[in-house]
Write a protein that holds these residues in place. Structure first.
Motif, short mmCIF file in Angstrom:
data_model
loop_
_atom_site.label_atom_id
_atom_site.label_comp_id
_atom_site.label_asym_id
_atom_site.label_seq_id
_atom_site.Cartn_x
_atom_site.Cartn_y
_atom_site.Cartn_z
N PRO A 87 0.76 -1.21 -0.06
CA PRO A 87 0.04 -0.08 -0.12
C PRO A 87 0.83 1.25 0.11
O PRO A 87 0.49 2.45 -0.52
CB PRO A 87 -0.74 -0.03 1.16
CG PRO A 87 -0.83 -1.73 1.56
CD PRO A 87 0.40 -2.47 1.15
N ASP A 88 1.92 1.28 0.81
CA ASP A 88 2.73 2.58 0.70
C ASP A 88 3.48 2.77 -0.83
O ASP A 88 3.86 3.86 -0.94
CB ASP A 88 4.02 2.42 2.11
CG ASP A 88 3.13 2.12 3.45
OD1 ASP A 88 2.12 2.70 3.55
OD2 ASP A 88 3.64 1.65 4.26
N VAL A 89 3.76 1.51 -1.18
CA VAL A 89 4.54 1.70 -2.37
C VAL A 89 3.75 2.39 -3.41
O VAL A 89 3.82 3.26 -4.37
CB VAL A 89 4.96 0.26 -2.97
CG1 VAL A 89 5.65 0.43 -4.42
CG2 VAL A 89 6.28 -0.10 -2.31
N LYS A 90 2.25 1.85 -3.59
CA LYS A 90 1.17 2.34 -4.47
C LYS A 90 1.03 3.84 -4.08
O LYS A 90 1.16 4.65 -4.95
CB LYS A 90 0.12 1.68 -4.22
CG LYS A 90 0.06 0.04 -4.85
CD LYS A 90 -1.29 -0.27 -4.61
CE LYS A 90 -1.19 -1.71 -5.29
NZ LYS A 90 -2.59 -2.54 -5.07
N GLN A 91 1.17 4.26 -2.84
CA GLN A 91 0.78 5.57 -2.44
C GLN A 91 1.94 6.37 -2.83
O GLN A 91 1.84 7.57 -3.43
CB GLN A 91 0.55 5.63 -0.96
CG GLN A 91 0.04 7.13 -0.73
CD GLN A 91 -0.50 6.91 0.66
OE1 GLN A 91 -0.03 6.55 1.77
NE2 GLN A 91 -1.35 7.61 1.08
N PHE A 92 3.14 6.04 -2.84
CA PHE A 92 4.38 6.88 -3.04
C PHE A 92 4.31 7.36 -4.63
O PHE A 92 4.54 8.28 -5.19
CB PHE A 92 5.68 5.99 -2.78
CG PHE A 92 6.92 6.27 -3.35
CD1 PHE A 92 7.24 7.72 -2.93
CD2 PHE A 92 7.63 5.73 -4.40
CE1 PHE A 92 8.45 8.18 -3.21
CE2 PHE A 92 8.83 6.33 -4.83
CZ PHE A 92 9.37 7.70 -4.31
N TYR A 93 3.96 6.02 -5.39
CA TYR A 93 4.01 6.24 -6.87
C TYR A 93 2.75 7.24 -7.26
O TYR A 93 2.86 7.90 -8.31
CB TYR A 93 4.16 5.18 -7.52
CG TYR A 93 5.49 4.43 -7.66
CD1 TYR A 93 6.51 5.15 -8.49
CD2 TYR A 93 5.75 3.43 -6.93
CE1 TYR A 93 7.81 4.51 -8.32
CE2 TYR A 93 7.17 2.82 -6.86
CZ TYR A 93 8.14 3.32 -7.59
OH TYR A 93 9.19 2.93 -7.43
N ARG A 94 1.69 7.24 -6.82
CA ARG A 94 0.68 7.97 -6.92
C ARG A 94 0.94 9.67 -6.59
O ARG A 94 0.78 10.61 -7.53
CB ARG A 94 -0.59 7.88 -5.96
CG ARG A 94 -1.51 6.67 -6.55
CD ARG A 94 -2.81 6.67 -5.79
NE ARG A 94 -2.86 6.45 -4.43
CZ ARG A 94 -2.91 5.37 -3.70
NH1 ARG A 94 -2.63 4.09 -4.23
NH2 ARG A 94 -2.70 5.32 -2.28
N TYR A 95 1.69 9.87 -5.66
CA TYR A 95 2.62 11.28 -5.45
C TYR A 95 3.08 11.50 -6.58
O TYR A 95 3.23 12.81 -6.87
CB TYR A 95 3.18 11.13 -4.14
CG TYR A 95 2.41 10.91 -2.77
CD1 TYR A 95 0.99 11.04 -2.93
CD2 TYR A 95 3.02 10.34 -1.59
CE1 TYR A 95 0.28 10.88 -1.57
CE2 TYR A 95 2.29 10.12 -0.52
CZ TYR A 95 0.91 10.48 -0.61
OH TYR A 95 0.38 10.24 0.76
#
Length: 530
Positions: free
Chosen positions: A73-81
């Motif tokens: 989840p944190d990896v996905k959020q990082f790339y969304r940013y």
């Protein structure tokens, strides 16, 4: 842990930082709410806007790495940013920060981490393959991000909070919000990928001590000093020269003259060592002294590693005034900002009445207090005393109040002349005591759980320093008046009761203490698991 370095709560303490990513706050805004001009990374990560990941493919790319699954989840959020732009590649290939991370992961033992990073062999293969590093590779890109989050979690968070609670550490822990961390690196072009500011200062001081002790342990000359009896001032022998060399290597002497004469310089070195180990400081190298100095360095290395883990948990946003009680060193430290204002000896709970590790806010000072005797002490000590001696209550200045017993104010009161309350469910507080002789002992675990103070009047003056009506004379008078008086502090002062068996003091010296509650072993086993 401690600023320039006291324990705890240690520790420690701290270089607090207003923009620190250690927060208990909502997840940062999604990428589409961040102004476009703010979405690129100009510092730690690549700021290129040409290479992009397939947003639907991130989970699939991490499937071969299940041990990193908690970070998906944190990896996905990082790339969304980032609008899914590559972070570890420029158009010309892999950026230098990737190699920096790779080096850090391969040297996790420098951080006191006893487990290897997952998939380090896979990372090694990929990062040393020119066909992968020379152009954007989605597998390496995603693996690097997940490994960075693993590193941050291990080094700056430590073991899960539910595990530290099982080890009876109830102080609210620092929490490193990983999504906020990555977002802050995106927003702040000056933010480093790796920062000492993510940890309580004591952690970094212990990290340096770990390097030193591992270096000493690697030398073939490090052997026990075989001395029969003791060495003291004016003694002459080859053993004196050996001891001098050892104290120089440990940092208790600034130079090694090689002299076989036990001179004043060596005496001061022995005193320095004794202080660092919580011994009676008399300058005589006796049985206890040689026990500690001959203990294998590996034992001290393990102790440092265990306390580095504890230092990971310590909040770094402590207020300007606060107290830290370190159980193994039997000491209370009063802080003004990041400076130790004073320290005093304390008596803590014996092993069967362990003082609880938690924090609270001192809100009240009670001068000339009554002692409301706890039910357990009433049952096990007071009532048997009454049965043996009808005058027991009168002799001990006690009285019945309903169905309970209390001790009246006065110099013989078990709480002494003043107590300090920070409301808590453990019924623990700080207080004076008439048993002053206990403070002269080097090990001071004698109480039923509360903390007895060696210099209670000094603490009262510290806590009331922002109230000009409470002069030293008025404080002393209230303590000796014999009439109970409650005072509410204008500004409650936090107190942290912690447990550090290794810490660096405010002179930069590594200190070791006995594991009085036998808690280091359980923590060492836990950090080998997580």
């Amino acid at each position: 842990m401690l600023l320039s370095g006291c324990p705890i709560l240690l520790l420690v303490i701290l270089s607090a930082c207003n923009n620190h990513p250690v927060r208990n706050e909502p997840v940062p805004p999604k990428a589409d709410s961040i102004p476009k001009k703010d979405r690129s990374v100009e510092g730690s990560f690549s700021d290129q806007q040409v290479l992009h990941l397939d947003s639907t493919n991130i989970s699939k790319l991490l499937t071969p790495f299940p041990l990193l699954g908690k970070y998906v989840p944190d990896v996905k959020q990082f790339y969304r940013y980032r609008n899914f732009s590559y972070a570890w590649y420029e158009t010309s290939g892999l950026i230098e920060q990737a190699n920096h991370l790779y080096t850090r992961l391969n040297n996790l033992e420098d951080e006191g981490i006893l487990v290897k990073p997952p998939y380090i062999n896979t990372l090694d293969t990929l990062i040393n393959d020119p066909s992968v590093t020379g152009k954007a590779d989605s597998v390496l890109e995603i693996l690097l991000t997940a490994e960075y989050l693993f590193y941050a979690d291990k080094v700056w968070n430590g073991i899960p909070e539910n595990q530290s609670s099982k080890l009876q550490w109830y102080i609210p822990r620092k929490k490193l919000n990983l999504p906020y961390l990555t977002d802050s690196l995106i927003r702040d072009t000056a933010a480093p990928l790796f920062s000492d500011n993510y940890s309580y200062r004591q952690y970094n001081l212990l990290k340096e001590a770990l390097k030193k002790y591992r270096r000493l342990d690697s030398t073939t000359s490090w052997k026990p000093i075989d001395v029969k009896g003791k060495l003291s001032f004016h003694d002459m022998s080859k053993d004196v020269a050996i001891l001098r060399k050892r104290l120089f290597e440990l940092g208790d002497l600034t130079s090694d003259s090689g002299s076989e004469s036990f001179d004043e310089n060596l005496q001061n070195g022995v005193k320095s060592f004794q202080y660092r180990y919580g011994m009676t400081v008399d300058g005589v190298a006796g049985t206890a002294f040689f026990k500690y100095i001959n203990t294998p360095l590996q034992e001290y290395i393990r102790k440092i590693i265990v306390n580095m883990e504890r230092a990971r948990w310590v909040p770094i946003d402590l207020k300007s005034h606060y107290l830290i009680v370190n159980i193994p060193s039997f000491t209370l430290y009063a802080y003004d900002a990041d400076t130790v204002h004073f320290a005093m000896n304390v008596v803590v709970g014996r092993d069967v009445h362990k003082t609880v590790l938690f924090s609270g806010d001192i809100k009240y000072i009670v001068f000339s207090p009554y002692w409301d005797i706890p039910p357990s002490i009433l049952k096990n000590e007071i009532l048997p005393g009454i049965r043996r001696d009808p005058n027991y209550l009168k002799r001990n200045n006690m009285e019945w109040v309903g169905n309970r017993v209390r001790q009246k104010p006065g110099p013989k009161n078990s709480l002494g002349l003043v107590k300090f309350l920070f409301p808590n469910s453990y019924n623990i507080y700080l207080h004076d005591t008439p048993a002053k002789s206990l403070f002269e002992k080097s090990a001071r675990a004698f109480s039923h759980g509360c903390i007895r103070l060696g210099e209670p009047e000094k603490l009262a003056d510290y806590l009331l320093s922002d109230d000009p009506q409470w002069t030293a004379e008025k404080i002393s008078a209230a303590m000796h008046r014999g009439v109970e008086k409650y005072v509410t502090l204008k500004n409650p002062v936090p107190v942290y009761i912690g447990y550090m068996t290794a810490f660096v003091d405010n002179k930069g010296r590594i200190n070791f203490r006995e594991d009085v509650y036998k808690r280091d072993g359980a923590l060492e086993k836990t950090i080998l698991t997580y």
